[in-house]
Enzyme design. Structure first.
Site, short mmCIF file in Angstrom:
data_model
loop_
_atom_site.label_atom_id
_atom_site.label_comp_id
_atom_site.label_asym_id
_atom_site.label_seq_id
_atom_site.Cartn_x
_atom_site.Cartn_y
_atom_site.Cartn_z
N GLU A 305 0.89 -1.09 0.02
CA GLU A 305 0.16 0.12 0.15
C GLU A 305 0.80 1.11 -0.01
O GLU A 305 0.70 2.18 0.87
CB GLU A 305 -0.90 -0.11 1.25
CG GLU A 305 -1.88 -0.96 1.18
CD GLU A 305 -2.76 -1.16 2.41
OE1 GLU A 305 -3.90 -1.11 2.35
OE2 GLU A 305 -2.26 -0.83 3.56
C1 NGO Z 1 -4.17 -4.49 4.66
C2 NGO Z 1 -3.00 -3.33 5.06
C3 NGO Z 1 -3.07 -3.15 6.63
C4 NGO Z 1 -4.39 -2.96 7.30
C5 NGO Z 1 -5.07 -4.49 7.12
C6 NGO Z 1 -6.62 -4.53 7.62
C7 NGO Z 1 -2.16 -5.17 4.36
C8 NGO Z 1 -1.12 -6.23 3.91
N1 NGO Z 1 -2.19 -3.93 4.41
O1 NGO Z 1 -3.40 -5.52 4.88
O2 NGO Z 1 -2.14 -2.27 7.04
O3 NGO Z 1 -4.32 -3.05 8.47
O4 NGO Z 1 -5.41 -4.16 5.61
O5 NGO Z 1 -7.60 -5.38 7.24
#
Ligand code: NGO
Length: 494
Positions: A305
């Site tokens: 992300e």
């Molecule tokens: C995503 C995000 C995390 C969040 C999560 C919540 C990943 C790999 N990055 O998963 O920062 O906490 O969702 O469900």
């Protein structure tokens, strides 16, 4: 026999009408000073607490027939692999055999689950203590059966982590992936960068007080887990999810200005300054100190992300960091996004984002890369169970027990088949979870579902059977003091 064990064993043959009774004469037999004796000691502790029996351990059987539980590592049992075991129960004796100590430990977990659930109690209970007769021959489908815990959004104490290790070990989970850093908190002491734990560790989601593990405490967690055949895999998330570091050190920011600390739950806004040499000196120190504390062959570099970096800069960053990981003698593990970079041989990607194409991961698989599956709509234990769940998120939908159970790793994604899979992992992100009680509520009963997917052969997996076995684990969790969600999909005993 087959009516109680989770994950379902590869093979179970029950001997009807035969049972072994644990009594005040029962002894555990294992060679003095061996790993088998240490694991026998773990079993003895459990039995002593709830039965009140002395449960002695020694190298030779007792004199009364029917009083022996023996544990042995058998050099000839190579067919049981690194983690498999054979458990035989008849009226006279319980015999547990494995090729490696990990197999004995897993066999002890099966044995535990064959005893009445009150065996899990911390206080003396009434007997009798029967174990149904038969033979279990068992080994795992996948080498990686992970649980993940986000200790960055909320901090969890060393004791909480230890209790969670005990709980996951009961289901033959062998990896605990700790998400040690994120925007809201930096949780591991790095001696060369002390501000990380002065500033970065001081916050948590919602404004709580935060916290961190000293390197000594971290080593204690690693050791405690290793004694239970659970490997701690540390994650330092980068280049995004780094606000806690960017708040601790001004020089890590491109503009040289420290960011304010952050206690919200947005994602994607932070990034390390990928052009600055100091960024790589920082990561070299962090990963270097962590590598020394980490027996696992893997360091998890996150990589998820990042919304503020051009794709080419992201890829260059990941390629540079991979070299740092290798330099410290470790292999690279990262979230699926790292597949956009050129991965080094041996790098593993962890699939999670059901809204993104798995094609880049499948392309890496063609080149021989391995994958860990954590599809959020099935394996994310921080998703709400249903629309009225108080805890949890819902970006990947609601995940009831059956959703967590009824899926097949080898056919989930195009181009990512059985051979590409290292295994499965069930992460718990802690944006809405403030303590272990909340984590347990999300993990149970879904974690055992993921554990069964990771361990059991496809032929041994079936929802009706799982549901009825799971029901019997409710009283077990109550006896253990584990909080859990009483899903309406399961007929829990009163
Ligand atoms: C995503 C995000 C995390 C969040 C999560 C919540 C990943 C790999 N990055 O998963 O920062 O906490 O969702 O469900």
């Amino acid at each position: 026999m087959e009516r109680s064990i989770i994950p379902a064993p590869a093979s179970v043959t029950a001997t009807d009408g035969v049972e072994f009774e644990v009594t005040d004469a029962t002894r555990i037999v294992a060679p003095t000073g061996s790993e088998a004796a240490r694991i026998g000691g773990y079993l003895a502790d459990l039995l002593r607490r709830s039965t009140g029996f002395p449960v002695e351990i020694g190298p030779t059987a007792g004199i009364v027939p029917g009083d022996t539980i023996s544990l042995a590592v058998d050099a000839d049992a190579a067919d049981l692999g690194d983690e498999g075991y054979e458990l035989k129960v008849d009226a006279e004796a319980v015999t547990l055999r494995a090729h490696r100590p990990a197999g004995l430990f897993h066999g002890v977990q099966s044995l535990r689950q064959l005893l009445p659930s009150r065996v899990e109690s911390g206080e003396k209970q009434d007997g009798p203590w029967h174990i149904p007769g038969g033979t279990v021959v068992d080994k795992p489908r996948f080498a990686w059966r992970g649980a993940g815990l986000d200790v960055a959004r909320h901090f969890f104490t060393v004791d909480e982590i230890k209790k969670y290790v005990d709980e996951i070990a009961l289901y033959k989970i062998n990896v605990l992936h700790l998400h040690l850093t994120d925007d809201q908190g930096w949780r591991i002491e790095i001696k060369k960068w002390p501000e990380l734990t002065k500033v970065g560790a001081s916050t948590a989601v919602g404004g709580g007080k935060g916290g961190f593990y000293t390197q000594e405490q971290y080593a204690e967690i690693v050791q405690y887990a290793a004694e239970r055949f659970v490997t701690i895999v540390p994650e330092i998330d980068m280049p995004g999810h780094t606000n806690a570091a960017l708040a601790s050190y001004a020089e890590l920011n491109c503009d040289g200005k420290a960011r304010p600390t952050y206690t919200g739950i947005d994602v994607g806004f932070s990034a390390l300054c990928v052009d600055k040499p100091v960024t790589y000196e920082f990561l070299d120190d962090v990963l270097g100190e962590l590598a020394v504390l980490t027996p696992s062959p893997y360091l998890h570099i996150g990589g998820d992300e990042v919304k503020t970096l051009p794709a080419a800069e992201y890829a260059t960053f990941i390629e540079r960091v991979q070299q740092i990981v290798l330099k410290h003698g470790k292999q690279v593990l990262g979230w699926q996004e790292i597949a956009a970079a050129k991965l080094v041989p041996g790098a593993v990607t962890q699939y999670w984002d059901i809204n993104a194409s798995p094609a880049p991961v499948a392309a890496e698989v063609k080149g021989g890369a391995k994958v860990i599956l954590s599809p959020a709509s099935k394996a994310y234990l921080d998703m709400k169970y249903h629309e009225n769940s108080k805890l949890g998120l819902q970006w990947a939908g609601f995940v009831e027990v059956r959703d967590a159970y009824d899926w097949e790793p080898a056919t989930l994604l195009d181009g990512i088949g059985e051979d590409a899979l290292l295994g499965v992992e069930a992460p718990i992100w802690s944006e809405t979870l403030e303590d272990l009680d909340a984590v347990e509520f999300m993990a149970f009963p879904r974690l055992p579902a993921i554990a069964e997917i990771g361990w059991s052969p496809v032929a041994a997996r079936e929802w009706e059977s799982f549901g009825s076995r799971l029901a019997g684990h409710g009283p077990r969790w109550t006896a253990m003091g584990v909080n859990f969600y009483r899903s309406e999909q399961i007929s829990w005993p009163e």
